[in-house]
Design an enzyme around this catalytic site. Structure first.
Site, mmCIF file in Angstrom:
data_model
loop_
_atom_site.group_PDB
_atom_site.id
_atom_site.type_symbol
_atom_site.label_atom_id
_atom_site.label_comp_id
_atom_site.label_asym_id
_atom_site.label_seq_id
_atom_site.Cartn_x
_atom_site.Cartn_y
_atom_site.Cartn_z
ATOM 1 N N ARG A 190 -5.975 -3.203 11.076
ATOM 2 C CA ARG A 190 -5.040 -3.818 11.976
ATOM 3 C C ARG A 190 -5.469 -4.503 13.290
ATOM 4 O O ARG A 190 -4.506 -5.972 13.225
ATOM 5 C CB ARG A 190 -3.907 -3.508 11.795
ATOM 6 C CG ARG A 190 -3.497 -2.029 11.046
ATOM 7 C CD ARG A 190 -2.032 -1.880 10.796
ATOM 8 N NE ARG A 190 -1.434 -1.245 9.196
ATOM 9 C CZ ARG A 190 -0.967 -1.675 8.336
ATOM 10 N NH1 ARG A 190 -1.531 -3.607 8.332
ATOM 11 N NH2 ARG A 190 -1.295 -1.401 7.126
ATOM 12 N N GLY B 126 -4.776 8.220 6.490
ATOM 13 C CA GLY B 126 -3.939 9.149 6.634
ATOM 14 C C GLY B 126 -2.667 9.765 5.221
ATOM 15 O O GLY B 126 -2.264 10.663 5.269
ATOM 16 N N ASP C 212 2.987 -0.048 11.681
ATOM 17 C CA ASP C 212 1.720 -1.113 11.330
ATOM 18 C C ASP C 212 1.958 -2.106 11.992
ATOM 19 O O ASP C 212 1.095 -3.018 12.346
ATOM 20 C CB ASP C 212 1.876 -0.808 10.143
ATOM 21 C CG ASP C 212 1.620 1.121 9.965
ATOM 22 O OD1 ASP C 212 1.222 1.375 10.434
ATOM 23 O OD2 ASP C 212 1.500 1.609 8.385
ATOM 24 N N LYS D 236 -10.451 -1.485 4.190
ATOM 25 C CA LYS D 236 -9.174 -0.920 4.122
ATOM 26 C C LYS D 236 -8.160 -0.442 3.700
ATOM 27 O O LYS D 236 -7.377 -0.088 2.658
ATOM 28 C CB LYS D 236 -8.919 0.353 5.747
ATOM 29 C CG LYS D 236 -8.741 1.526 5.166
ATOM 30 C CD LYS D 236 -7.778 1.968 6.266
ATOM 31 C CE LYS D 236 -7.541 3.176 6.968
ATOM 32 N NZ LYS D 236 -6.020 4.098 7.137
ATOM 33 N N ARG E 117 3.167 6.193 -3.190
ATOM 34 C CA ARG E 117 3.775 7.275 -4.061
ATOM 35 C C ARG E 117 3.877 6.476 -5.314
ATOM 36 O O ARG E 117 3.852 7.768 -6.096
ATOM 37 C CB ARG E 117 4.926 6.565 -3.661
ATOM 38 C CG ARG E 117 5.489 6.768 -1.579
ATOM 39 C CD ARG E 117 6.384 6.046 -1.331
ATOM 40 N NE ARG E 117 6.497 6.405 0.303
ATOM 41 C CZ ARG E 117 5.659 5.986 1.445
ATOM 42 N NH1 ARG E 117 4.821 5.926 1.138
ATOM 43 N NH2 ARG E 117 5.825 6.679 2.356
ATOM 44 N N SER F 158 6.559 10.887 9.607
ATOM 45 C CA SER F 158 7.540 10.599 8.114
ATOM 46 C C SER F 158 6.309 11.655 6.659
ATOM 47 O O SER F 158 7.062 11.839 5.976
ATOM 48 C CB SER F 158 7.770 9.266 7.979
ATOM 49 O OG SER F 158 6.805 9.242 7.846
ATOM 50 N N ARG G 25 -4.906 2.372 18.482
ATOM 51 C CA ARG G 25 -4.092 1.171 19.081
ATOM 52 C C ARG G 25 -3.526 -0.029 20.275
ATOM 53 O O ARG G 25 -3.842 -1.293 20.239
ATOM 54 C CB ARG G 25 -2.833 1.080 17.776
ATOM 55 C CG ARG G 25 -4.101 0.990 16.847
ATOM 56 C CD ARG G 25 -3.175 0.665 14.750
ATOM 57 N NE ARG G 25 -3.526 0.567 13.655
ATOM 58 C CZ ARG G 25 -3.133 1.057 12.363
ATOM 59 N NH1 ARG G 25 -2.112 1.369 12.266
ATOM 60 N NH2 ARG G 25 -4.199 1.051 11.549
ATOM 61 N N LYS H 38 0.554 -1.097 0.185
ATOM 62 C CA LYS H 38 -0.162 0.230 -0.270
ATOM 63 C C LYS H 38 0.719 0.958 0.103
ATOM 64 O O LYS H 38 0.825 2.491 -0.784
ATOM 65 C CB LYS H 38 -0.656 -0.084 1.243
ATOM 66 C CG LYS H 38 -1.827 0.852 1.141
ATOM 67 C CD LYS H 38 -2.875 0.175 2.038
ATOM 68 C CE LYS H 38 -3.333 0.599 3.755
ATOM 69 N NZ LYS H 38 -2.661 1.682 4.088
ATOM 70 N N SER H 39 1.989 1.486 0.230
ATOM 71 C CA SER H 39 2.787 2.578 0.823
ATOM 72 C C SER H 39 3.129 2.581 -0.617
ATOM 73 O O SER H 39 3.885 4.094 -1.069
ATOM 74 C CB SER H 39 3.777 1.794 1.279
ATOM 75 O OG SER H 39 3.328 2.185 2.870
#
Length: 430
Positions: free
Chosen positions: A381, A94, A307, A407, A26, A166, A338, A21-22
């Site tokens: 998660r 986010g 995560d 999600k 990008r 970040s 969490r 997903k990251s």
């Protein structure tokens, strides 16, 4: 409310983990900030990724879906739409929000950001400070995401603390190379989540953008650069693969495919943590593992890999000794708190977990009891962690609001069933 009952079966078989997903966020942004056409392969249409796709379309890119492939015509293409008033619905992402706020300031006009869940509670003060310094107009509502921005970002020097998300740094990194004039980002404290910055710089480099990283203390950014359109394949996601790797540590036998041994993903830290706890991994076409004797406790620093902490906490709960998780305060402002969710729900199952302000202390037990209802806190998660926990419970468990996995990993329970998970689904009403 939807609920699911899971029997205490171990998992066995082969699973291809979803694309990162990251990296997908990008790659979509880099492609959509170009002036040509890019093809991005290996896309999973989770809610978060759809939010970024729709956000870049709002900013003028054209993006077509074809199974797991995207065709992206960049927002600076001569035929792109030039909307002067646009709405970006971030849903609960986010990443979408914090990446696209500065990106939106490349375009004249007004951009409104909306979203759901806890997204409005995530701080944006870092950007508000920049807006004030540069005279960018904005308005917002406390506790609710309803942010409106108007203005163009200017190049210059940006000082940011390293202990913030970040995502703020990544958002600026995406944007600053396209401005007139050179820029510099100065990190004023030790940078957390360096792995995510590595992913950003790697992806931008693949799309033709050059940034000088001076030991994560300064980032030197030449202006007037341009994103180069290309074909790109998104690699597998360690944050999702972590659920199966942890299941294996707890007695399942899942062969995991599409995880790169040379990945820069910060969540690859799951391998190092599990190795310290007594798991041996073998890379090839698939990642396999074996557990030597019993699992042991370790110290876990969450600053670079937040995560994976929920599912790693589960492994720690079933390991011999005392495990402490430190530098995990940011987990309290994710989709839910969490730290509280992990302690509350795993303790219901028979774990022994103590909450600290910035982490957890976990005293290992031999087995979880189960036989109770647990809640996902509407956090993907947490839901997936509880599903893996079911494999080590003496009795079945019921997970409420399990469908929040959409999600990030919409097919999680479909894959879980294919691996032998025994599931019954039903609606419990409101």
């Amino acid at each position: 409310m939807r609920a699911i009952e899971i029997q205490n079966n171990k998992l066995k078989g082969i699973v291809k983990v979803p694309p990162s997903k990251s990296m997908a966020h990008r790659a979509i942004i880099c492609a959509a900030l170009g002036s040509g056409v890019s093809i991005i392969e290996n896309i999973d249409y989770s809610d978060d990724i759809n939010a970024t796709i729709d956000g870049m379309i709002s900013l003028g890119a054209s993006i077509e879906k074809d199974n797991d492939k995207l065709t992206v015509r960049g927002a600076f293409h001569e035929e792109s739409n030039k909307n002067t008033v646009r709405v970006i619905d971030c849903n609960e992402s986010g990443s979408t929000l914090r990446f696209l706020v500065p990106v939106s300031l490349l375009f004249s006009g007004i951009t409104k950001f909306v979203g759901r869940g806890n997204l409005g509670k995530r701080p944006l003060d870092t950007y508000y400070d920049i807006f004030k310094e540069q005279g960018i107009k904005y308005s917002t509502l406390d506790g609710k995401l309803n942010l409106m921005v108007k203005g163009l970002l200017s190049s210059g020097e940006f000082s940011l603390p390293g202990n913030i998300s970040s995502q703020f740094i990544t958002g600026l990194l995406f944007t600053l190379p396209l401005l007139d004039g050179d820029s510099k980002i100065i990190i004023t404290t030790e940078l957390e989540s360096k792995g995510y910055i590595d992913l950003t710089l790697s992806c931008m480099r693949d799309f033709g953008i050059s940034i000088e990283n001076k030991d994560y203390k300064e980032f030197i950014i030449k202006g007037n650069q341009g994103y180069v359109s290309r074909n790109y394949r998104v690699e597998g996601d360690y944050s999702q693969g972590a659920f199966y790797l942890c299941a294996n540590a707890l007695g399942s036998d899942v062969e995991v495919t599409d995880l790169r041994e040379d990945s820069l993903q910060g969540d690859k830290e799951v391998i190092d943590i599990l190795e310290r706890m007594g798991v041996n991994f073998t890379y090839g076409d698939k990642v396999t593992c074996e557990v030597s004797n019993e699992l042991g406790a370790t110290l876990i620093d969450a600053s670079q890999c937040p995560d994976i902490i929920p599912v790693i906490s589960l492994v720690a709960a079933l390991s011999k000794g005392r495990t402490e998780i430190i530098n995990a305060g940011r987990l309290r402002i994710k989709e839910c708190d969490r730290l509280k969710a992990v302690a509350t729900e795993l303790n219901k199952l028979g774990a022994k977990i103590e909450e600290k302000s910035e982490g957890l202390v976990i005293h290992g037990v031999q087995e979880l009891e189960g036989g109770v209802e647990v809640w996902s806190w509407k956090d993907h998660r947490i839901a997936m962690t509880l599903a893996i926990a079911a494999t080590r419970c003496k009795r079945p468990i019921i997970i409420k609001d399990y469908d929040c996995v959409a999600k990030s990993y919409p097919k999680f329970f479909e894959d879980y069933k294919k691996l032998g998970g025994a599931i019954n689904e039903w609606s419990m009403g409101e």
